[in-house]
Write an enzyme that holds these catalytic residues in place. Structure first.
Site, PDB file in Angstrom:
ATOM      1  N   SER A  12       0.803  -1.221   0.000  1.00  0.00           N
ATOM      2  CA  SER A  12       0.000   0.000   0.000  1.00  0.00           C
ATOM      3  C   SER A  12       0.835   1.269   0.000  1.00  0.00           C
ATOM      4  O   SER A  12       0.371   2.307  -0.430  1.00  0.00           O
ATOM      5  CB  SER A  12      -0.942   0.001   1.203  1.00  0.00           C
ATOM      6  N   HIS A  56      -5.353  -3.137  -2.910  1.00  0.00           N
ATOM      7  CA  HIS A  56      -4.959  -2.184  -3.957  1.00  0.00           C
ATOM      8  C   HIS A  56      -4.841  -2.817  -5.337  1.00  0.00           C
ATOM      9  O   HIS A  56      -4.467  -2.142  -6.290  1.00  0.00           O
ATOM     10  CB  HIS A  56      -3.641  -1.501  -3.579  1.00  0.00           C
ATOM     11  N   LYS A  75     -11.805   1.180  -1.910  1.00  0.00           N
ATOM     12  CA  LYS A  75     -10.712   1.725  -2.717  1.00  0.00           C
ATOM     13  C   LYS A  75     -11.149   1.803  -4.181  1.00  0.00           C
ATOM     14  O   LYS A  75     -11.919   2.680  -4.524  1.00  0.00           O
ATOM     15  CB  LYS A  75      -9.455   0.916  -2.446  1.00  0.00           C
TER      16      LYS A  75
END
Ligand SMILES: *Cc1c(COP(=O)(O)O)cnc(C)c1O
Length: 381
Positions: A173, A201, A233
């Site tokens: 990250s 991610h 996200k």
């Protein structure tokens, strides 16, 4: 710390002196955000807002109870099924946050005396999951597959029947680098360990279909039996999930205290995630635009001699020596309308403060150019 006002003030003053005091700020409206995790630009998509509003009108704002009591509803159920079908997994279990999903997933497969192997730069929620699992937490150097392999082999020599897990971010990250998943999958299989991949991610972003780090490497579901994904996200919504084989996920449901003892995610939020999943599946142009931004950003940085980490993902950090400088450049960029947050220890190792730049399909080409121009100017000052 003693319970005195002076002790608190001294603690905060020490953080101030090191430029390490954390603060919450509301991002100024209108500024271009280069620090969010909204990689596909879905956070403000009208379809998410509409789905959320419609579900709230019919089902209410709150879920009213935990999933196992009366909090589980049709939007949760549909989202779990749709995610499972998309990922090619037998079952998906929703959690309220990725932090909680990691704690729950790991606790299901690791207990006292078991081995938990983690990359040193894993997300804090994975490290905390390791501590809460009560297993024997052992960290290997960043990306060090030989270190992970040796540790597992050595431990296995004395613990033939014990449980073990290798735990890793899919995409790290804070530096955007991919984990060596093919090697880790092989090591885990060989040593009889679970592989837990937290692809917070990678999902929505990597792979031809946005299926994440595993798709990027051409790996199969059983290479990483426990997959954690987040919906806050690239999905632009909120929430998280654990995906895997039917019985394994049912086992997680039996064991995960962070699933059992907390209020279910509101159904309108699940409805927004369903709308996002549709867009992730149908609007491949978002990934294409994002990757064209990444290429352009890196080319322009190279031309301006701005040193970047070797990252091929939307996370493109710029490592700076000290926290004061990182904060100063971040503040200066903000005066020019760009949000680029400085990340400092202990979130990243000491001496590796950084501007954590993230790119998004919500950006325009002009935004990328403005960022690189200003970075070049700010770094020279
Ligand atoms: C953001 C993040 C999480 C936490 O997810 P939340 O849904 O925000 O709690 C977990 N793991 C990684 C790698 C993350 O980046």
């Amino acid at each position: 710390m003693r319970r005195t006002a002076e002790a608190l003030q001294a603690g905060l003053a020490a953080l101030d002196a090191q430029q390490l005091r954390r603060r919450v700020v509301i991002p100024p409206p209108g500024a271009i955000d280069f620090s969010s995790n909204d990689y596909l630009g879905l956070r403000r998509h009208p379809k998410l807002a509409e789905a959320m509003a419609a579900a709230a009108q019919i089902l209410g704002a709150g879920s009213g109870a935990a999933h196992l009591v009366t909090g589980h509803g049709p939007e949760h159920d549909a989202l779990e099924r749709e995610l499972a079908a998309w990922l090619g997994r037998e079952r998906v279990l929703l959690f309220s946050t990725g932090y909680m999903a990691n704690i729950g997933a790991l606790a299901a497969v690791v207990g006292r005396g078991d081995l938990v192997l983690q990359d040193r730069l894993n997300h804090a929620s994975l490290i905390d999951a390791g501590v809460l699992s009560r297993g024997r937490l052992q960290r290997y150097a960043h990306l060090d597959t030989a270190g992970a392999s040796d540790a597992l082999i050595q431990w296995r020599a004395d613990n033939l029947a014990g449980g073990a897990a290798i735990v890793t971010d899919g995409v790290f990250s804070m530096d955007g680098v991919l984990a060596p998943l093919p090697q880790l999958a092989q090591i885990a299989r060989g040593g009889g360990a679970w592989l837990l991949v937290d692809d917070a991610h990678g999902l929505g972003v990597l792979g031809a279909n946005g299926l994440g780090s595993l798709e990027h490497f051409g790996l199969r579901a059983d290479d990483a039996p426990l997959l954690v994904g987040t919906l806050g996200k690239a999905f632009g919504s909120f929430g998280a999930f654990v995906a895997g084989e039917r019985d394994l996920i049912d086992w997680v449901l039996q064991k995960a205290r962070t699933y059992i003892y907390t209020t279910a995610l509101p159904q309108p939020v699940a409805a927004a995630s369903r709308a996002a999943l549709q867009l992730v599946q149908t609007e491949g142009w978002r990934r294409e635009l994002l990757f064209s931004h990444i290429v352009r950003f890196r080319e322009r940085c190279a031309a301006a001699r701005i040193p970047l980490v070797e990252s091929t993902t939307p996370i493109q950090p710029l490592i700076l020596d000290d926290p004061g400088r990182a904060l100063k450049i971040s503040d200066w960029l903000l005066t020019h309308g760009l949000i680029v947050k400085a990340i400092r220890p202990p979130t990243v190792p000491a001496g590796s403060c950084r501007l954590r730049i993230t790119l998004s399909a919500a950006h325009r080409t002009e935004d990328i150019d403005r960022l690189t121009d200003l970075l070049s100017e700010g770094l020279r000052a």
